[in-house]
Design an enzyme around this catalytic site. Structure first.
Site, PDB file in Angstrom:
ATOM      1  CB  THR A 651      32.645   7.012  52.502  1.00  0.00           C
ATOM      2  OG1 THR A 651      33.513   7.723  51.608  1.00  0.00           O
ATOM      3  CG2 THR A 651      32.712   5.526  52.174  1.00  0.00           C
ATOM      4  CG  HIS A 708      34.903 -12.081  58.283  1.00  0.00           C
ATOM      5  ND1 HIS A 708      33.911 -12.786  58.930  1.00  0.00           N
ATOM      6  CD2 HIS A 708      35.000 -12.646  57.035  1.00  0.00           C
ATOM      7  CE1 HIS A 708      33.448 -13.733  58.140  1.00  0.00           C
ATOM      8  NE2 HIS A 708      34.085 -13.671  56.968  1.00  0.00           N
TER       9      HIS A 708
END
Length: 734
Positions: A651, A708
């Site tokens: 992006t 994560h």
């Protein structure tokens, strides 16, 4: 025996759904395939139909409950159990025949008179029944595939008012759309059957419209009844009304003959309706095509053509919106648009019929369908010749009944004046047509101070749409900016947005984006790592090659393909960032290909088209692909399948000057890379000859958000270090 209604499979990867709304309640009678409830998934919002006819005897899943595919939603009893309540519905059915009866004998008003006696026994005490003897019933039309009822929000006319054909009578609101119900015939509103705020089913009778002359002679109608049978020569009138008119012409009743002509006009409009049906005889059906693997329905946002328009093969007919893409539906054949089956803002399933396209020959009758013929006789400006009144008498069938009591010749002379009055509204009807708006649009215009008479509609048949009002409001506010610009102190003051101070419904795409972003944040353990990269070498290489590159490849050479190439090459070394985690199954899938999703800002909202197998492309190939998918996304030409299947997202958060951002993961991906704005800054560099020195360099921040649960900070740092090294080296083949 009761039958269970379960949540069906709604897509390959859909495992559950949330009940958003029940359309039926316990005790309601339902038909086969009649919608019972609305269900929302992460892929699509849809309705669940009833598998059998019967009565809902139990609801198992409440609104806002999330259940798995195959879970029981409700229990439907056998059709036999609903037979008793169904009987009253049958009793209501007789109302329908009343509608059909007046529809057929539109011209012979005399036969309608015998119908009045039939009504009299049913309600002898109601004198009003006599007034509605030859009245036409106005019913609630079908307003969409899943719309079964509507609520009367406002009556625009009251009993006794004179109405023209297609003139709005009332406003009706449904769960899908707010609209106006027009009058099917010209005449006088003689009865209102449903009050404001009442909810009725499709097909229910709303009002009765009588002929223009019926309202006044309603009282004498009873005594006139015996006279009418005596003069049922009227049936012969349709065959050759001119003959009877000739004998009467010598007498004073010649004047009544003229009034008879005026009512005849309604008979002519009835005829055009029939040709419309005939026009679709050899028509080709236009259906909603499959717009992607998981797309099951679409919403018609705008018709680009109207009935009667000539279209070519593949010429766009309408715009359709889904939760994946907004696109245009082209015509499969060349011909004339003879029928529109789905209105704007209606949602239909894939395969549903949208319109009918007829051959060029069929279009010819469609044009005359406009009541142009009646308009000519309607202006009998040549009554000077005695024969002329006889000709208008042909279109004057409905007034034949009142003409029978020719004795009061003076009285018919009075109705002759009203006959001239209706002639005046005729020309103004075209003006009303252009100003026809729905209640929602009228309200929006009032809120924005827009005069509807100054707005040109872009909808079907010139109808004014919401977008027209917004554009008019923006244009109205635009002059304020130049006025401010006149003052040198604030030349850049922008015009205020018409959205200020308004509340409006979320678009389908906005809802999907909102739900997915929140779901992403609530599902993944998201963390963002940022590095600073010196792209001076790339900038120099780009400046040297961009002219030749544009001439050779046909697209501009920006920084994006360099960022994409560096990231894609690094993903091959660090597949943990090009993976997908399944916590329920306890598995991780490391992809052997790189499908790069590119975030694109469009008018509809943020979309992420996917470049399949992007890891195999060069910088030039990536530049062309990025430009292609971005352009097709912004012009609503991207396919639904091209918006799915990404394994990693890039992006460009710096496209509007942002230094860096913390992007949200595009689930189920585990990483997304944001590129900030490339800016010149003084930085400390190490020169082989000068040692440490300060120089002006082209710098950019790269922000990597990762999941994560699968990716550790060290993994993210190693990935970014490789991307940084590749970019700073500037070693790219262009």
């Amino acid at each position: 025996m009761a039958s269970e209604v379960t949540l069906p499979a709604l897509g390959e990867s859909v495992t559950e759904g949330t009940v958003t709304r029940w359309l039926k309640q316990v005790g309601d009678t339902v038909a086969v395939d009649e919608p019972l409830l609305e269900v929302s998934t992460d892929k699509v919002d849809t309705e669940i139909p009833s598998p059998i006819a019967g009565t809902i005897i139990e609801i198992r899943a409440a609104e806002d409950d999330t259940v798995e595919v195959g879970a029981v939603l409700a229990v439907i009893g056998e059709a036999g159990e609903a037979a008793a309540p169904a009987a009253p519905a049958a009793a209501a059915a007789p109302a329908a025949p009343v509608v059909e009866a007046p529809a057929a004998p539109a011209a012979p008003a005399a036969p309608a008179a015998p119908a009045a006696p039939a009504a009299a026994p049913a309600a002898p005490a109601a004198p009003a029944a006599a007034d509605t003897g030859d009245a036409t019933s106005v019913t609630l039309p079908a307003l969409g595939e899943s719309v079964t009822e509507g609520t009367v929000t406002r009556w625009l006319k009251k009993v006794g008012d004179t109405v023209a054909v297609d003139e709005p009578l009332l406003e009706v609101s449904t769960d899908k759309v707010d609209t106006e119900i027009p009058s099917p015939v010209a005449g006088t509103l003689v009865a209102i059957k449903v009050n404001e705020d009442e909810t009725v089913e499709v097909g229910a009778e709303l009002a009765l419209i009588g002929s223009g002359a019926v309202a006044a002679p309603a009282a004498p109608a009873a005594p006139a009844a015996p006279a009418a049978p005596a003069a049922p020569v009227a049936p012969a009138a349709p065959a050759a009304p001119a003959a009877p008119a000739a004998p009467v012409a010598p007498a004073a009743p010649a004047a009544p003959a003229a009034p008879a002509a005026a009512p005849a006009a309604p008979a002519a409009p009835a005829a055009p309706a029939a040709p419309a049906a005939a026009d679709t005889g050899d028509a080709t059906s236009v259906t909603l095509p499959a717009l992607g693997e998981s797309v099951t329905e679409g919403t018609v946002t705008r018709w680009l053509k109207k009935v009667g328009d000539t279209v070519a093969v593949d010429e766009p007919l309408l715009e359709v919106s889904t939760d994946k893409v907004d696109t245009e539906i082209p015509s499969p054949v060349a011909g004339t648009l003879v029928a529109i089956k789905v209105n704007e803002d209606e949602t239909v399933e894939v395969g549903a019929e949208l319109a009918l396209i007829g051959s060029g020959a069929v279009a010819a009758p469609a044009a005359p369908a406009a009541p142009a013929a009646p308009v000519a006789p309607a202006a009998p400006a040549a009554p000077a010749a005695p024969a002329a009144p006889a000709a208008p008498a042909a279109p004057a069938a409905p007034a034949a009944a009142p003409a029978a009591p020719a004795a009061p010749a003076a009285a018919p002379a009075a109705p002759a004046a009203p006959a001239a009055a209706p002639a005046a509204p005729k020309p103004s009807r075209s003006d009303d047509q252009s100003a026809y708006v729905t209640p929602l649009v009228r309200k929006l215009a009032a809120e924005n101070g827009v005069d509807l008479s100054t707005v040109t509609g872009t909808g079907v048949g010139g109808r004014i749409r919401k977008q027209d009002i917004l554009e008019a409001a923006a244009a109205k506010n635009a002059p304020a900016a130049p006025a401010a610009a006149a003052a040198p102190e604030a030349p850049a003051a922008p015009a205020a947005s018409p959205l200020r101070g308004r509340t409006e419904k979320l678009t389908r795409l906005r809802k999907v984006i909102a739900e997915r972003m929140v779901d992403s944040l609530q599902t993944a353990a998201q963390l963002t790592t940022v590095v600073e990269v010196d792209v001076t070498n790339i900038s120099r290489k780009r400046d040297e090659a961009k002219g030749d590159f544009l001439a050779r490849e046909g697209v501009k050479l920006s920084f994006m393909p360099f960022f994409a190439k560096a990231a894609l090459d690094a993903l091959k070394v660090h597949p943990v960032l090009n993976a997908q985690i399944d916590m329920e199954a306890g598995t991780v899938t490391y992809f052997d290909h790189e499908n790069l999703a590119i975030a694109v800002d469009s008018e509809k909202g943020l979309l992420t088209p996917v470049i399949k197998d992007a890891g195999d492309l060069s910088v030039a190939g990536l530049a062309k692909k990025i430009a292609d998918v971005a352009d097709r996304t912004r012009t609503n030409k991207i396919g639904a399948d091209e918006l799915a299947g990404g394994t990693f997202t890039l992006t460009n958060t710096g496209s509007r000057g942002a230094l860096f951002d913390t992007p949200i993961l595009n689930a189920p991906q585990v990483a997304i890379l944001g590129t900030g704005s490339v800016v010149k800054r003084p930085v400390v560099i190490t020169d082989p000859q000068l040692g440490e020195t300060i120089a002006v360099r082209q710098m950019v921040y790269l922000a990597l958000t990762y999941d994560h649960r699968l990716v550790d900070g060290a993994d993210a740092a190693r990935f970014l270090s490789d991307v940084k090294a590749r970019l700073e080296s500037g070693a790219f083949d262009i």
